[in-house]
Design a protein around this motif. Structure first.
Motif, mmCIF file in Angstrom:
data_model
loop_
_atom_site.group_PDB
_atom_site.id
_atom_site.type_symbol
_atom_site.label_atom_id
_atom_site.label_comp_id
_atom_site.label_asym_id
_atom_site.label_seq_id
_atom_site.Cartn_x
_atom_site.Cartn_y
_atom_site.Cartn_z
ATOM 1 N N SER B 49 8.070 -60.912 50.488
ATOM 2 C CA SER B 49 8.681 -59.854 50.718
ATOM 3 C C SER B 49 9.905 -60.420 51.686
ATOM 4 C CB SER B 49 7.977 -59.019 51.616
ATOM 5 O OG SER B 49 7.575 -59.603 52.818
ATOM 6 N N LYS B 168 13.731 -49.539 52.521
ATOM 7 C CA LYS B 168 12.605 -49.303 51.652
ATOM 8 C C LYS B 168 11.612 -50.610 51.703
ATOM 9 C CE LYS B 168 11.887 -46.199 47.914
ATOM 10 N NZ LYS B 168 12.597 -45.725 46.638
ATOM 11 N N ILE B 169 12.085 -51.651 51.314
ATOM 12 C CA ILE B 169 11.646 -53.035 51.373
ATOM 13 C C ILE B 169 10.887 -53.362 52.591
ATOM 14 C CG2 ILE B 169 11.726 -55.585 50.855
ATOM 15 C CD1 ILE B 169 13.604 -55.035 48.668
ATOM 16 N N ASN B 170 11.706 -53.293 53.608
ATOM 17 C CA ASN B 170 11.219 -53.289 55.030
ATOM 18 C C ASN B 170 9.950 -52.604 55.243
ATOM 19 O OD1 ASN B 170 12.668 -55.672 55.911
ATOM 20 N ND2 ASN B 170 14.310 -54.261 56.466
ATOM 21 N N ALA B 171 9.969 -51.458 54.875
ATOM 22 C CA ALA B 171 9.043 -50.417 55.388
ATOM 23 C C ALA B 171 7.672 -50.847 54.485
ATOM 24 C CB ALA B 171 9.257 -48.820 54.827
ATOM 25 N N ILE B 172 7.788 -51.243 52.995
ATOM 26 C CA ILE B 172 6.794 -51.450 52.154
ATOM 27 C C ILE B 172 6.135 -52.722 52.853
ATOM 28 C CG2 ILE B 172 6.232 -52.538 49.924
ATOM 29 C CD1 ILE B 172 8.257 -50.559 48.694
ATOM 30 N N THR B 173 7.022 -53.897 53.304
ATOM 31 C CA THR B 173 6.619 -55.186 53.650
ATOM 32 C C THR B 173 5.796 -54.917 54.966
ATOM 33 O OG1 THR B 173 8.547 -56.132 52.819
ATOM 34 C CG2 THR B 173 7.204 -57.197 54.675
ATOM 35 N N GLN B 174 6.254 -54.129 55.784
ATOM 36 C CA GLN B 174 5.545 -53.841 57.059
ATOM 37 C C GLN B 174 4.211 -53.133 56.893
ATOM 38 O OE1 GLN B 174 6.858 -54.830 59.694
ATOM 39 N NE2 GLN B 174 5.141 -54.334 60.544
ATOM 40 N N ARG B 175 4.224 -52.207 55.862
ATOM 41 C CA ARG B 175 3.008 -51.590 55.555
ATOM 42 C C ARG B 175 1.976 -52.457 54.927
ATOM 43 N NH1 ARG B 175 2.647 -46.458 53.964
ATOM 44 N NH2 ARG B 175 0.388 -45.949 53.777
ATOM 45 N N ILE B 176 2.175 -53.405 54.002
ATOM 46 C CA ILE B 176 1.320 -54.523 53.522
ATOM 47 C C ILE B 176 1.042 -55.347 54.697
ATOM 48 C CG2 ILE B 176 1.076 -56.083 51.886
ATOM 49 C CD1 ILE B 176 2.937 -54.695 49.850
ATOM 50 N N SER B 177 1.931 -55.866 55.498
ATOM 51 C CA SER B 177 1.575 -56.616 56.680
ATOM 52 C C SER B 177 0.611 -56.044 57.444
ATOM 53 C CB SER B 177 2.747 -56.926 57.153
ATOM 54 O OG SER B 177 3.525 -57.920 56.609
#
Ligand SMILES: Nc1ncnc2c1ncn2[C@@H]1O[C@H](COP(=O)(O)OP(=O)(O)OP(=O)(O)O)[C@@H](O)[C@H]1O
Ligand SMILES: [Mg+2]
Lengths: 226, 305
Positions: B49, B168-177
């Protein structure tokens, strides 16, 4: 060699196993410790090897005050005291010789020394011809003699025997007592805990009698009185 | 010398202990593998990410679409004016023809669109100014500045798309992390329990040996050492398995990443390879220390015979 000053041991506040016992055992003595079941004999043995701590009083072994012994010094105390029990405590998957060698291995003795000492002590107890057998291949008396051999590997000044003949018939028992006498004749102080009236009476040695945690008699040439 | 001798014996006892409880040892290793895998997957997700955010940032630009009727001189004047803004890194003028050829190139695999273009007899695209901000994380200020410019040749402005994408990418990344972190933590906790229990069972299986060791005056280190060594061996074995399995997985993953990151060089294998010791060395160290602590606690609690 062993000196007890007003030793008491309570397991819980209300279980008094040993109650204010004092006595002195000199180097080279052979002492029998007798008394009914539950009078604190095994507890005394445990106190002597640092497995339990006295609730009150002072305990000296070889001039060493072990009431205050630190946990890290206990292994060194145990190498100076040989102990044997009624149930032999041998490892079933090791030969008699390996059982003896084990005691040297786990204290970091080099292989060359182990190879020398282990057969030597097996010879002292008269098992040099059976030392490659496994415990289940020998008699109870022979198992106990192996346990004695193991207790001798550090040339202890004291040998504690807690009912060593409890699981043996009278012939085997007598052999063990003879062996203990032989070891005593080399200068080792022997404390024999026993229930066996005949053995005590035949020994003509000092007898300490316990009753309900108290020392009730101390005879220089004793008889089994309870 | 005496120390090495003892260490050798402790290691030997440790192997005997592992083999005597082989199933338990296997389960212990298995759960350690799961834990380490989850930690490394988490790292991989973060690396990927991070790279994705990087590529998007690279593409972050702001488009000012200009009227087709705009004079070249006034376009150049506008370009100069924007270039002088403090938050602007670069301004590029894309002519109508250039826009068309780029569009055609981007849709070369889409015959319908190409056909539609051909049917139009004139170029439907507008010239534009492509503005790269200096700071790709925060260019609200720049957008404000641009909104203040009110030049008649500006047809429309496209400011928000890329920013949305980044968010969006930051949010997804944060979520997965976050999820990965929770999973890893759970596995770590289970590992602690499993190791603790394994040592407990090992002590139980060896209770006779331990009792005799105490009786004949073996030191505490000799009694507990094998359990410590065992937990290091468990850690080492699982780390090796994880390294092997993980690189295998990365090899399968890399082709997909390559299609995803076209035009942007990102190699996940090289990433883990380049940080091999920092990642796996540290993980091994951490796993060993944690496992040794767990087994020390278990040994301290259960080996008093
Ligand atoms: N770990 C323990 N916790 C609580 N009480 C104990 C413990 N060990 C022994 N006792 C109690 O202390 C007393 C003395 O026990 P001990 O084992 O010393 O007796 P003993 O003289 O060796 O008996 P025996 O001849 O049957 O072996 C007994 O009343 C026993 O129940
Ligand atoms: Mg007893």
């Amino acid at each position: 060699m062993i000196k007890l000053k007003n030793i008491s041991k309570f397991y819980q506040p209300n279980v008094v196993a040993v109650d204010d016992i004092s006595f002195h055992i000199k180097p080279g003595e052979f002492v029998s410790l007798v008394g009914q079941s539950g009078t604190g004999k095994t507890t005394l043995v445990k106190l002597l090897i640092g497995e339990e701590r006295a609730t009150r009083g002072e305990l000296f072994v070889g001039g060493w005050n072990i009431t205050k012994i630190s946990q890290s010094d206990i292994p060194y105390l145990r190498r100076q005291i040989g102990v044997i029990f009624q149930d032999f405590k041998l490892l079933p998957k090791k030969t008699l010789l390996e059982n003896v060698a084990f005691a040297l291995q786990v204290c970091g003795k080099p292989m060359a020394k182990i190879k020398k000492i282990a057969p030597q002590v097996m010879k002292i107890v008269g098992l040099e011809n059976k030392m490659n057998r496994y415990p289940h291949e020998v008699s109870g008396g022979e198992k106990q003699r192996t346990a004695i051999a193991r207790s001798l590997v550090y040339q202890p000044k004291i040998l504690l025997a807690d009912e060593p003949t409890g699981n043996l018939d009278s012939i085997n028992a007598q052999e063990i007592i003879d062996l203990l006498l032989k070891i005593n004749s080399f200068g080792t102080t022997v404390v024999l805990v026993t229930h066996n009236r005949d053995i005590v009476n035949k020994l003509h040695r000092r007898v300490l009698t316990l009753h309900e945690g108290r020392l009730v008699s101390d005879q220089a040439v004793g008889k089994y009185i309870i | 010398m005496a120390f090495l001798l003892s260490l050798g014996r402790i290691i030997k006892f440790s192997f005997q202990d592992i083999i005597r409880n082989i199933w338990l040892s296997l389960i212990t290793v298995m759960i350690l593998i799961l834990t380490l895998l989850s930690v490394n997957l988490l790292l991989a997700v973060r690396a990927i990410s991070g790279a994705a955010v990087g590529t998007v940032k690279e593409k972050v630009d702001i488009n000012l679409y200009l009227r087709t009727t705009a004079e070249r001189d006034s376009i150049m004047a506008l370009k100069a004016r924007i270039s002088s803004l403090s938050d602007v890194k670069e301004v590029r003028y894309v002519s109508q023809d250039e826009a068309l050829s780029v569009f055609k190139r981007d849709h070369v695999n889409d015959p319908q669109i190409i056909e539609a273009l051909r049917e139009l007899d004139k170029n439907p695209l507008t010239p534009s100014l492509v503005i790269k901000p200096t700071n790709t994380d925060d260019f609200d200020n720049l957008i404000n500045e641009l909104n203040k410019i009110d030049d008649p040749i500006i047809e429309s402005r496209n400011f928000e798309d890329n920013k949305l994408m980044l968010n969006k990418i930051n949010a997804i990344t944060q979520r997965i992390s976050d999820v990965g972190f929770a999973v890893s933590l759970t596995f770590m906790f289970i590992t602690l329990l499993v190791i603790y229990n394994t040592v407990r069972v090992a002590i139980y299986t060896h209770r006779n040996e331990i009792a005799i060791m105490r009786l004949v005056g073996a030191s505490n280190w000799f009694i507990r050492g094998p359990f410590l060594v065992s937990s290091v061996i468990y850690s080492l074995v699982s780390m090796l398995v994880v390294i092997f399995a993980f690189f295998l997985f990365l090899n399968l993953l890399q082709p997909y990443l390559e299609t995803f990151f076209t035009g942007y060089s990102f190699n996940i294998i090289a990433y883990f390879g380049g940080n091999f010791w920092a990642i796996f060395g540290l993980e091994l160290l951490a796993a060993s220390i944690v496992n040794m602590l767990a087994s020390l606690v278990a040994a301290g609690k259960y080996s008093h015979v």
